[in-house]
Design a protein around this motif. Structure first.
Motif, PDB file in Angstrom:
ATOM      1  N   TRP A  25      44.559  44.907  38.217  1.00 36.70           N
ATOM      2  CA  TRP A  25      43.863  45.904  37.398  1.00 36.70           C
ATOM      3  C   TRP A  25      43.832  45.462  35.933  1.00 36.70           C
ATOM      4  N   VAL A  26      44.950  44.936  35.442  1.00 39.88           N
ATOM      5  CA  VAL A  26      45.009  44.432  34.063  1.00 39.88           C
ATOM      6  C   VAL A  26      44.011  43.297  33.872  1.00 39.88           C
ATOM      7  N   LYS A  27      43.951  42.387  34.837  1.00 37.63           N
ATOM      8  CA  LYS A  27      43.027  41.257  34.735  1.00 37.63           C
ATOM      9  C   LYS A  27      41.580  41.722  34.665  1.00 37.63           C
ATOM     10  N   LEU A  28      41.249  42.759  35.429  1.00 41.22           N
ATOM     11  CA  LEU A  28      39.865  43.213  35.520  1.00 41.22           C
ATOM     12  C   LEU A  28      39.462  44.154  34.384  1.00 41.22           C
ATOM     13  N   ASN A  29      40.453  44.798  33.741  1.00 40.68           N
ATOM     14  CA  ASN A  29      40.108  45.878  32.814  1.00 40.68           C
ATOM     15  C   ASN A  29      40.689  45.765  31.408  1.00 40.68           C
ATOM     16  N   CYS A  30      41.643  44.879  31.183  1.00 39.54           N
ATOM     17  CA  CYS A  30      42.330  44.845  29.889  1.00 39.54           C
ATOM     18  C   CYS A  30      42.121  43.508  29.177  1.00 39.54           C
ATOM     19  N   PRO A  31      42.291  43.499  27.864  1.00 37.79           N
ATOM     20  CA  PRO A  31      42.258  42.232  27.123  1.00 37.79           C
ATOM     21  C   PRO A  31      43.377  41.305  27.617  1.00 37.79           C
ATOM     22  N   VAL A  32      43.094  40.005  27.586  1.00 38.42           N
ATOM     23  CA  VAL A  32      44.066  39.024  28.066  1.00 38.42           C
ATOM     24  C   VAL A  32      45.367  39.123  27.280  1.00 38.42           C
TER      25      VAL A  32
END
Length: 232
Positions: A25-32
């Motif tokens: 989810w972090v990979k798809l939705n958040c800044p790196v």
């Protein structure tokens, strides 16, 4: 409390896949930065903790290959977050290759094996290798040698996993083989994405297959029991 979670396969499985889905989810939705540098290492760190709690017998030397393999995969994971940078991409291939070497050492054994049983499996893997390499070969450029070497080590890893049959218990054998197979599929999608073209659901598939692969590899090693038989 920590030991009670990591010593229970059911509790750990639930926790691990929660961590994995959070990372996806972090990979798809958040800044790196900084989020991915927090979520991604947790996948391997949780597996290291699970293995450390559940490893059995023979002292640290017997388990060293697993700790080193997972540790090098952890470094590779951090580096490949910035895969757009060719230096970080090259270094990630290097550390992933080291991790594969240590897993190959872990999967290897000194028992004899049936060569005839290996032939059809080798033909299938060779055909798959030709297929994937044929897709990305012209796009590899300066990464030709490191990418081919890394892929060769993946094929070597699945071959060693395949040759564990009859030497270790079936549960361990199938978990490890399933894990390595999922890893190669994840790596293949990553190679096509990086060097050739985008694919549908690529980011989800890469991370889901990768995390599942590492889970089953570690679970298989933890479940490992050696048969007291010899091959003729």
């Amino acid at each position: 409390m920590i030991n009670s979670i990591f010593s229970s396969q059911k509790r750990f499985t639930f926790l691990f896949f929660v961590v994995l889905f959070v990372d996806i989810w972090v990979k798809l939705n958040c800044p790196v930065f900084p989020y991915r540098f927090i979520s991604k290492p947790l996948v391997i760190l949780f597996l290291l903790m699970f293995y450390n709690v559940n490893k059995r017998g023979r002292g640290i030397k017997y388990h060293l290959w697993v700790f080193l393999g997972l540790s090098f995969f952890l470094v590779g994971d951090l580096l490949i977050i910035n895969a757009a940078n060719i230096i970080f991409l090259g270094l990630s291939l290097f550390f992933f290759s080291l991790g594969k070497i240590f897993f190959c050492l872990k999967f290897s054994h000194k028992k004899d094996f049936n060569v005839l049983r290996l032939v059809p499996f080798s033909i299938i893997m060779f055909s798959y290798a030709v297929f994937i390499i044929g897709i990305v070969l012209n796009e590899l450029k300066e990464f030709l040698v490191p990418a081919l070497l890394s892929f060769f080590l993946s094929l070597l890893m699945i071959q060693f996993a395949y040759l564990r049959k009859g030497v270790f218990n079936n549960k361990s054998y199938w978990y490890v083989l399933l894990g390595v197979t999922a890893f190669i599929i994840s790596e293949s999608i990553m190679a096509v994405k990086t060097f050739k073209q985008d694919l549908p659901f690529q980011d989800f598939l890469i991370m889901m297959l990768y995390g599942t692969a590492m889970y089953f590899i570690v679970l298989g090693i933890v479940s490992e029991r050696r048969y007291k038989i010899s091959f003729s």
